[in-house]
Enzyme design. Structure first.
Site, PDB file in Angstrom:
ATOM      1  N   CYS A 111       0.823  -1.227   0.000  1.00  0.00           N
ATOM      2  CA  CYS A 111       0.000   0.000   0.000  1.00  0.00           C
ATOM      3  C   CYS A 111       0.851   1.269   0.000  1.00  0.00           C
ATOM      4  O   CYS A 111       0.335   2.355  -0.267  1.00  0.00           O
ATOM      5  CB  CYS A 111      -0.915   0.015   1.215  1.00  0.00           C
ATOM      6  SG  CYS A 111      -2.055  -1.377   1.233  1.00  0.00           S
ATOM      7  N   HIS A 246      -3.171   7.123   3.219  1.00  0.00           N
ATOM      8  CA  HIS A 246      -3.594   5.849   2.636  1.00  0.00           C
ATOM      9  C   HIS A 246      -4.962   5.476   3.215  1.00  0.00           C
ATOM     10  O   HIS A 246      -5.225   5.666   4.400  1.00  0.00           O
ATOM     11  CB  HIS A 246      -2.562   4.771   2.962  1.00  0.00           C
ATOM     12  CG  HIS A 246      -3.013   3.407   2.579  1.00  0.00           C
ATOM     13  ND1 HIS A 246      -3.499   3.117   1.338  1.00  0.00           N
ATOM     14  CD2 HIS A 246      -3.089   2.247   3.301  1.00  0.00           C
ATOM     15  CE1 HIS A 246      -3.845   1.841   1.288  1.00  0.00           C
ATOM     16  NE2 HIS A 246      -3.605   1.295   2.467  1.00  0.00           N
ATOM     17  N   ASN A 276     -10.130  -0.298   0.364  1.00  0.00           N
ATOM     18  CA  ASN A 276      -8.672  -0.180   0.294  1.00  0.00           C
ATOM     19  C   ASN A 276      -8.202  -0.644  -1.083  1.00  0.00           C
ATOM     20  O   ASN A 276      -8.289  -1.832  -1.402  1.00  0.00           O
ATOM     21  CB  ASN A 276      -8.058  -1.052   1.405  1.00  0.00           C
ATOM     22  CG  ASN A 276      -6.550  -0.956   1.470  1.00  0.00           C
ATOM     23  OD1 ASN A 276      -5.913  -0.396   0.572  1.00  0.00           O
ATOM     24  ND2 ASN A 276      -5.970  -1.507   2.519  1.00  0.00           N
TER      25      ASN A 276
END
Ligand code: UT7
Length: 353
Positions: A111, A246, A276
């Site tokens: 990520c 994020h 996500n």
């Protein structure tokens, strides 16, 4: 040395949408559990290859920068879900764009991939190795989700975000950037069953995560990375106009916001809509924030991420005066013949019967 700056931005969100209620119709879960534990209400599921989404996002970014694909000298794709292991997804993307003058490669930092990509791009610009870079965070994670594993199946989605990086003619652009990793915590978040370690041990492909371990480290890691980016840029938290973290869990974002001491109104979130999307969350959110007028001319912007590795990173960016695209593109994906939940359920049946 030249500073690197973002001169174009774009995104591609596939249309098939899976709501929490859609998932609750096939998994033992509920909208209430998913929304309160993660902040996610729906996610997108791609009906096309990751590089197809990336090509659409890239065309928007190129138009915003006023560039043609042939102007690019480097394509860097941050992804942990490339179309294939070989060649790099950037090569497929290059062919789709006709970016014949570009070098092309991928990078994987989970990520945190987009921040790592920015760090690499800033280095290429600083040394003069590249002048016009296309950088993406682009992920197609839903094929890796196992609907029998509710711990992870509800958290991830697909999407692509792109930026163009060029050398700044002024002092604007990336003021500081830091990235880090602790491989001792590699086991906290992995994709099992895919990769050379698995060739002798046939095994289902799936995301495996120790959610609590990742959660704990995410807050500490993002706060430390953002604090370092601020200190290195000579900024205080009160100087920041927009923070894009994020998008993994709204509770991680809220805890990070609180510990950093930044006004929550300055923190951009869209996890409710997309879940996500790993390395893609930040460039998707950036392009959306610009379109919504959330990034003002001359803004001080901080991007911060955390992910598999475990990795982390943050950057402080002095934005220029231009928040309008130089031009626009009508690039779009073809329509999908199936709904999002149909795509996920068909895939699950094909894999597990
Ligand atoms: O991008 C970086 C990668 N990912 C992350 O940053 C994610 C970090 N971690 C998280 O976001 C959170 O830890 C989760 C959202 C994954 C989980 O939230 P949590 O508050 O830490 O829940 P938990 O793991 O403590 O699980 C609580 C309960 C368990 O039941 P018991 O054992 O208490 O009876 C789970 O079985 O919730 C259960 N559970 C579910 N229930 C309904 C787990 N998944 C689900 C589900 N629906 N989908």
């Amino acid at each position: 040395m030249k500073r690197a700056m973002i001169t174009g931005w774009g995104r591609c969100m596939p249309e098939p949408t899976v709501t929490n209620d859609d998932l609750a119709s096939v998994i033992d879960t509920s909208d209430e559990w998913i929304a309160t534990r993660s902040g996610i209400r729906q996610r997108r599921v791609s009906h096309v290859d990751n590089s197809d989404m990336a090509a659409v996002a890239s065309r928007h970014a190129l138009a915003a920068a006023g560039l043609e694909a042939t102007d690019l000298d480097y394509i860097l794709v941050a992804t942990c879900t490339p179309d294939r292991f070989i060649p790099a997804m950037a090569c497929h993307l290059q062919a789709k764009l006709g970016a014949v003058n570009a070098a092309a490669t991928d990078t994987n930092a989970g990520c945190t991939g987009f921040i790592y990509g920015l760090n690499l791009a800033a280095g290429l610009i600083a040394t003069g190795s590249a002048r016009r870079i296309l950088l993406l965070g682009s992920e197609r994670l839903t094929p890796y989700l196992d609907l029998n594993n509710r711990d992870t199946a509800v958290l991830f989605g697909d999407g692509s975000g792109a930026v163009i990086i060029e050398a700044s003619e002024t002092d604007e652009g990336i003021q500081s950037i830091n990235v880090g990793s602790d491989g001792n915590l590699a086991g906290a978040l992995t994709i099992e069953g895919a990769g050379s370690s698995w060739m002798d041990i046939p095994s289902p492909v799936q995301v495996v995560m120790d959610g609590r371990e990742v959660f704990r480290n995410a807050v500490v890691g993002m706060v430390a990375a953002a604090d370092k980016a601020l200190a290195d840029a000579g900024w205080s938290i009160d100087d920041v106009d927009l923070l894009i973290p994020h998008q993994a869990n709204i509770r991680i974002i809220d805890a990070t916001t609180k510990r950093l001491g930044i006004d929550p109104d300055k923190v951009y979130t869209n996890i409710d809509a997309y879940g996500n999307t790993s390395a893609a969350t930040i460039p998707i959110a950036l392009s959306e924030a610009i379109d919504k007028g959330r990034l003002k001319p001359g803004a001080k912007l901080v991007l911060v991420a955390f992910g598999a590795g475990l990795t982390w990173g943050a950057t402080a960016i002095q934005w220029g005066q231009r928040v309008e695209p130089k031009s626009t593109s009508d690039a779009a994906l073809p329509p999908s013949e199936r709904t999002g939940i149909e795509i996920m359920v068909d895939r699950q049946r094909a894999r597990y019967g």
